[in-house]
Design a protein around this motif. Structure first.
Motif, PDB file in Angstrom:
ATOM      1  N   MET A   1       1.013  -1.202   0.071  1.00 44.92           N
ATOM      2  CA  MET A   1      -0.189   0.022   0.156  1.00 44.92           C
ATOM      3  C   MET A   1       0.917   1.181   0.007  1.00 44.92           C
ATOM      4  SD  MET A   1      -3.229   0.999   2.703  1.00 44.92           S
ATOM      5  CE  MET A   1      -3.079  -0.769   3.072  1.00 44.92           C
ATOM      6  N   GLU A   2       0.601   2.224  -0.928  1.00 45.56           N
ATOM      7  CA  GLU A   2       1.378   3.447  -0.745  1.00 45.56           C
ATOM      8  C   GLU A   2       0.508   4.523  -0.400  1.00 45.56           C
ATOM      9  OE1 GLU A   2       4.625   3.684  -2.274  1.00 45.56           O
ATOM     10  OE2 GLU A   2       4.416   1.378  -2.513  1.00 45.56           O
ATOM     11  N   ALA A  37      -4.659   6.152   0.201  1.00 43.65           N
ATOM     12  CA  ALA A  37      -3.939   5.139   0.328  1.00 43.65           C
ATOM     13  C   ALA A  37      -4.265   4.314  -1.148  1.00 43.65           C
ATOM     14  CB  ALA A  37      -4.347   4.078   1.562  1.00 43.65           C
ATOM     15  N   GLU A  38      -3.117   3.969  -1.752  1.00 47.84           N
ATOM     16  CA  GLU A  38      -3.424   3.203  -2.904  1.00 47.84           C
ATOM     17  C   GLU A  38      -2.966   1.956  -2.973  1.00 47.84           C
ATOM     18  OE1 GLU A  38      -2.976   6.773  -6.288  1.00 47.84           O
ATOM     19  OE2 GLU A  38      -1.138   5.856  -5.607  1.00 47.84           O
ATOM     20  N   ARG A  39      -3.769   1.079  -3.639  1.00 49.20           N
ATOM     21  CA  ARG A  39      -3.219  -0.380  -3.997  1.00 49.20           C
ATOM     22  C   ARG A  39      -3.191  -0.602  -5.305  1.00 49.20           C
ATOM     23  NH1 ARG A  39      -6.770  -3.028  -0.398  1.00 49.20           N
ATOM     24  NH2 ARG A  39      -5.169  -2.523   1.462  1.00 49.20           N
ATOM     25  N   VAL A  44      -7.740   3.113  -2.107  1.00 49.80           N
ATOM     26  CA  VAL A  44      -8.903   2.434  -1.442  1.00 49.80           C
ATOM     27  C   VAL A  44      -9.000   3.157  -0.363  1.00 49.80           C
ATOM     28  CG1 VAL A  44      -7.662   0.250  -2.346  1.00 49.80           C
ATOM     29  CG2 VAL A  44      -6.672   1.500  -0.335  1.00 49.80           C
ATOM     30  N   ASP A  64     -11.395   1.143   2.788  1.00 49.13           N
ATOM     31  CA  ASP A  64     -11.079  -0.200   3.133  1.00 49.13           C
ATOM     32  C   ASP A  64     -10.637  -0.064   4.594  1.00 49.13           C
ATOM     33  OD1 ASP A  64      -9.981  -2.631   3.436  1.00 49.13           O
ATOM     34  OD2 ASP A  64      -9.186  -2.900   1.549  1.00 49.13           O
ATOM     35  N   ALA A  67      -6.928  -0.487   5.315  1.00 51.59           N
ATOM     36  CA  ALA A  67      -6.121   0.840   5.124  1.00 51.59           C
ATOM     37  C   ALA A  67      -6.049   1.481   6.481  1.00 51.59           C
ATOM     38  CB  ALA A  67      -6.360   1.377   3.962  1.00 51.59           C
ATOM     39  N   THR A  70      -2.706   2.125   8.652  1.00 48.05           N
ATOM     40  CA  THR A  70      -1.701   2.921   7.726  1.00 48.05           C
ATOM     41  C   THR A  70      -2.023   4.486   7.615  1.00 48.05           C
ATOM     42  OG1 THR A  70      -0.930   0.917   6.564  1.00 48.05           O
ATOM     43  CG2 THR A  70      -0.505   3.025   5.689  1.00 48.05           C
TER      44      THR A  70
END
Length: 128
Positions: A1-2, A37-39, A44, A64, A67, A70
């Motif tokens: 996850m970024e 947050a990106e997946r 997401v 989500d 996430a 984080t």
């Protein structure tokens, strides 16, 4: 996850996550600190927060539930660096948000104001 800062072009996806109008999410991106947050290059989740009166206020967290831990690290990290507390209001009926906050070190400090008729719980951490 970024994780990355939200940009105006993200407003459509943020609106999908919240059922809010795109313009409201566009304003959020301009008015608050918003991290997404990106997946696999898909947003997401996101967290928005601002700081005032020696407290960082988490104003929204959506997406989500995986996430959430984080995402919560973003306002917590900012608060640690600035020597501030962190506070958030969790609407009743959102156990995933509350569970993630408690796991991150937040404690229930009482009830909060009602939002759209829903009661809220105030959570806070005075972390070092």
């Amino acid at each position: 996850m970024e994780l990355r800062d939200a940009v105006e072009a993200d407003a459509g996806r943020l609106a999908e996550l919240t059922d809010a109008p795109r313009d409201v999410m566009r304003n959020l991106v301009h008015d608050r600190t918003v991290r997404v947050a990106e997946r696999e290059e898909e947003i997401v989740g996101f967290v928005s927060y601002d700081a005032r009166a020696r407290t960082v206020h988490v104003t929204q967290i959506e997406g989500d539930p995986d996430a959430f831990p984080t995402l919560l690290e973003e306002p917590l990290g900012f608060a640690r660096a600035e020597g501030m507390a962190v506070e958030m209001l969790v609407p009743d009926g959102e156990p995933d948000v509350e569970d993630a906050a408690v796991a991150a070190g937040f404690e229930e400090t009482g009830s909060g104001p009602r939002f759209e008729g829903r009661p809220t719980t105030r959570l806070r951490t005075d972390q070092p």
